[in-house]
Design a protein around this motif. Structure first.
Motif, short mmCIF file in Angstrom:
data_model
loop_
_atom_site.label_atom_id
_atom_site.label_comp_id
_atom_site.label_asym_id
_atom_site.label_seq_id
_atom_site.Cartn_x
_atom_site.Cartn_y
_atom_site.Cartn_z
N SER A 81 0.79 -1.27 -0.14
CA SER A 81 0.00 0.14 0.07
C SER A 81 0.83 1.19 0.07
CB SER A 81 -1.14 0.00 1.22
OG SER A 81 -0.04 -0.13 2.31
N VAL A 82 2.05 1.20 0.44
CA VAL A 82 3.01 2.25 0.54
C VAL A 82 3.40 2.65 -0.97
CG1 VAL A 82 4.06 1.94 2.90
CG2 VAL A 82 4.96 1.07 0.82
N LEU A 83 3.13 2.05 -1.65
CA LEU A 83 3.51 2.51 -3.21
C LEU A 83 2.45 3.47 -3.64
CD1 LEU A 83 4.54 -1.10 -4.53
CD2 LEU A 83 6.27 0.74 -3.82
N PHE A 84 1.30 3.41 -3.26
CA PHE A 84 0.34 4.09 -3.99
C PHE A 84 0.41 5.79 -3.48
CE2 PHE A 84 -1.16 -0.09 -4.39
CZ PHE A 84 -1.80 -0.19 -5.48
N LEU A 85 0.24 6.46 -4.44
CA LEU A 85 0.23 8.02 -4.30
C LEU A 85 -1.18 8.65 -4.06
CD1 LEU A 85 2.31 8.95 -7.28
CD2 LEU A 85 3.17 8.44 -5.07
N PRO A 86 -1.38 9.57 -3.36
CA PRO A 86 -2.76 10.16 -3.11
C PRO A 86 -3.04 10.83 -4.66
CG PRO A 86 -1.02 11.08 -1.59
CD PRO A 86 -0.48 10.22 -2.40
N GLU A 87 -4.46 10.90 -4.69
CA GLU A 87 -4.87 11.43 -5.88
C GLU A 87 -4.48 12.85 -5.91
OE1 GLU A 87 -6.43 11.02 -8.69
OE2 GLU A 87 -6.22 8.64 -8.43
N ALA A 88 -4.53 13.68 -5.03
CA ALA A 88 -4.01 14.98 -5.26
C ALA A 88 -2.64 15.00 -5.88
CB ALA A 88 -4.06 15.83 -3.87
N GLY A 133 11.53 7.64 -6.50
CA GLY A 133 11.02 7.46 -5.06
C GLY A 133 11.31 8.83 -4.49
N ARG A 134 12.56 9.37 -5.21
CA ARG A 134 13.05 10.59 -4.31
C ARG A 134 12.87 12.01 -5.17
NH1 ARG A 134 18.48 11.84 -4.62
NH2 ARG A 134 18.78 9.37 -5.12
N SER A 135 12.82 11.89 -6.49
CA SER A 135 12.50 12.81 -7.49
C SER A 135 11.18 12.53 -8.12
CB SER A 135 13.66 12.87 -8.64
OG SER A 135 14.84 13.10 -8.21
N PRO A 136 10.11 13.26 -7.95
CA PRO A 136 8.83 12.83 -8.47
C PRO A 136 8.69 12.60 -9.94
CG PRO A 136 8.92 15.22 -7.68
CD PRO A 136 10.16 14.59 -7.27
N LEU A 137 9.81 13.48 -10.86
CA LEU A 137 9.58 13.39 -12.17
C LEU A 137 10.96 13.07 -12.85
CD1 LEU A 137 7.44 16.77 -12.80
CD2 LEU A 137 6.69 14.24 -12.58
N ARG A 138 10.84 12.60 -14.07
CA ARG A 138 12.08 11.99 -14.84
C ARG A 138 12.86 11.03 -14.10
NH1 ARG A 138 10.81 16.92 -16.36
NH2 ARG A 138 12.01 18.07 -14.80
N ALA A 139 12.60 10.22 -13.15
CA ALA A 139 13.33 9.23 -12.57
C ALA A 139 12.72 7.82 -12.66
CB ALA A 139 13.23 9.32 -11.19
N PRO A 198 15.50 -0.06 3.82
CA PRO A 198 14.61 0.91 3.42
C PRO A 198 14.32 0.62 1.80
CG PRO A 198 16.31 1.85 4.90
CD PRO A 198 16.81 0.34 4.31
N THR A 199 13.01 0.95 1.64
CA THR A 199 12.64 1.01 0.24
C THR A 199 13.51 2.10 -0.56
OG1 THR A 199 10.47 0.43 1.05
CG2 THR A 199 10.49 1.11 -1.31
N ALA A 200 13.64 3.14 0.09
CA ALA A 200 14.61 4.00 -0.77
C ALA A 200 16.15 3.55 -1.23
CB ALA A 200 14.64 5.37 0.02
N THR A 201 16.55 2.91 -0.18
CA THR A 201 17.85 2.36 -0.60
C THR A 201 17.58 1.21 -1.53
OG1 THR A 201 18.25 2.70 1.73
CG2 THR A 201 20.02 1.29 0.58
N ARG A 202 16.62 0.53 -1.59
CA ARG A 202 16.41 -0.64 -2.66
C ARG A 202 16.09 0.12 -4.04
NH1 ARG A 202 12.64 -5.30 0.21
NH2 ARG A 202 13.77 -5.15 2.29
N TRP A 203 15.45 1.17 -3.97
CA TRP A 203 15.07 1.76 -5.31
C TRP A 203 16.54 2.35 -5.90
CZ3 TRP A 203 10.23 4.35 -3.21
CH2 TRP A 203 9.09 3.87 -3.49
N GLU A 204 17.36 3.00 -4.85
CA GLU A 204 18.49 3.39 -5.45
C GLU A 204 19.52 2.44 -6.09
OE1 GLU A 204 20.45 5.91 -2.48
OE2 GLU A 204 22.21 6.14 -3.56
N LEU A 205 19.54 1.26 -5.32
CA LEU A 205 20.26 0.29 -5.77
C LEU A 205 19.95 -0.31 -7.28
CD1 LEU A 205 21.14 -1.72 -2.44
CD2 LEU A 205 22.71 0.06 -3.80
N ALA A 206 18.55 -0.65 -7.15
CA ALA A 206 18.00 -1.12 -8.67
C ALA A 206 18.11 -0.08 -9.78
CB ALA A 206 16.50 -1.15 -8.19
#
Ligand SMILES: C[S@@+](CC[C@H](N)C(=O)[O-])C[C@H]1O[C@@H](n2cnc3c(N)ncnc32)[C@H](O)[C@@H]1O
Length: 300
Positions: A191-198, A227-233, A268-276
């Motif tokens: 569920s943490v992967l989902f973004l608020p509609e706004a 996960g850190r930069s909202p766009l172009r990542a 943490p998920t952020a570290t996993r994203w960074e490595l992947a």
């Protein structure tokens, strides 16, 4: 061919792509090394490759070297400072060591921005002076049936062929039909992967959004900033439950990692994203190695 020396080893994608024994892996990231050790059964050496000595590398019986040096010196996001960027130092430091130790094969990956760089000029000059034949090209896994764009520069240099150098920077055509994105997704996304509609509305048209139900969907390259930069990542996914980020495990699947590959539980998920996001598209590495004649044909 003999064992591989995996430099800037990260998660170890080069060893997975190449197959066969790995003499040693080297990376200075503790998080990458912990993940590597968990999956490969041996820990990388936490050396700084910008200061490694010739004798340290000469100690390995490794006729094949793979290098995945940092890409930030060659990206717009990283300010494109090329050889003036301290993160380019390790690659430049290794050039005279390669020329003196002369492994049979030296292969490398980087971003397309590496092509016009001075660093590439120095790399080519060092390898050509040492008698290597170079095979360079841009390759994207989306041309190999993977529903992901990740155009990258690849080099395979061989000391044993005497063949003319080959550089091909044209955009390759798709060679196989694209496999559906749906087959790469988690069955029960967290569920943490989902973004608020706004947040989604705030993106307007600037975010790259793909639809789970679209059989032709192709995602954009996931970078280490996902996960850190909202766009172009990297892309977002619209599924029946809403709009979400791709999980790090889904990114690994799209990069061609085997299903059993895992991150340390507490990472943490952020570290996993960074490595992947820092890693390699395994099918593209296999394809370039096969094309250069240093490995079998790529797995389909
Ligand atoms: C583009 S990533 C390569 C990832 C790798 N190919 C993989 O399969 O995940 C670059 C890697 O180089 C490492 N690195 C950067 N500078 C380094 C240095 N001076 N010495 C050793 N490792 C370094 C980083 O920690 C990172 O893991």
């Amino acid at each position: 061919m003999g064992p591989l020396l995996e430099l800037f080893s990260g998660l170890g994608a080069a060893g997975l792509a190449w197959g066969g024994p790995v003499a040693a892996a080297v990376d200075q990231s503790a998080a990458a090394n912990e993940t590597y050790a968990l999956n490969h059964g041996h820990a990388p050496l936490a050396w700084n490759l910008a200061a490694v000595r010739e004798a340290q590398l000469a100690a390995f019986v490794a006729p094949r070297w793979w290098l995945s040096p940092p890409c930030q010196p060659y990206t717009v996001r990283g300010a494109s400072r090329d050889r003036e960027d301290p993160r380019a130092r390790a690659l430049l430091h290794l050039l005279p060591l390669v020329a003196r130790l002369r492994p049979e094969v030296v292969a490398m990956e980087n971003v397309p921005g590496f092509v016009p760089s001075q660093s590439r000029g120095e790399l080519r000059a060092a390898l050509i002076a040492a008698g290597y034949s170079l095979h360079e090209r841009l390759l994207c896994p989306s041309t190999l049936g993977v529903p992901m764009r990740r155009q990258r520069y690849y080099l395979v240099a061989r000391s044993d062929t005497g063949e003319p150098h080959r550089s091909d920077f044209s955009t390759p055509l798709a060679r196989s039909p694209t496999r559906a994105l749906a087959g790469h997704l988690d069955p029960h996304p967290a569920s943490v992967l989902f973004l608020p509609e706004a947040t989604v509305r705030g993106f307007g048209y600037s975010a790259d959004l793909v639809d789970e139900a679209d059989p032709d969907a192709i995602v954009n390259c996931f970078t280490s900033a996902y996960g850190r930069s909202p766009l172009r990542a990297g892309s977002y996914l619209r599924d029946r439950a809403g709009v979400r980020r791709f999980s790090p495990e889904e990114v690994l699947r799209l990069l061609g990692f085997p299903e059993g590959y895992r991150f340390p539980e507490a990472m943490p998920t952020a570290t996993r994203w960074e490595l992947a996001g820092n890693s390699l598209a395994i099918p593209a590495v296999r394809a370039i190695l096969a094309e250069a004649g240093v490995a079998g044909p790529p797995e389909t």
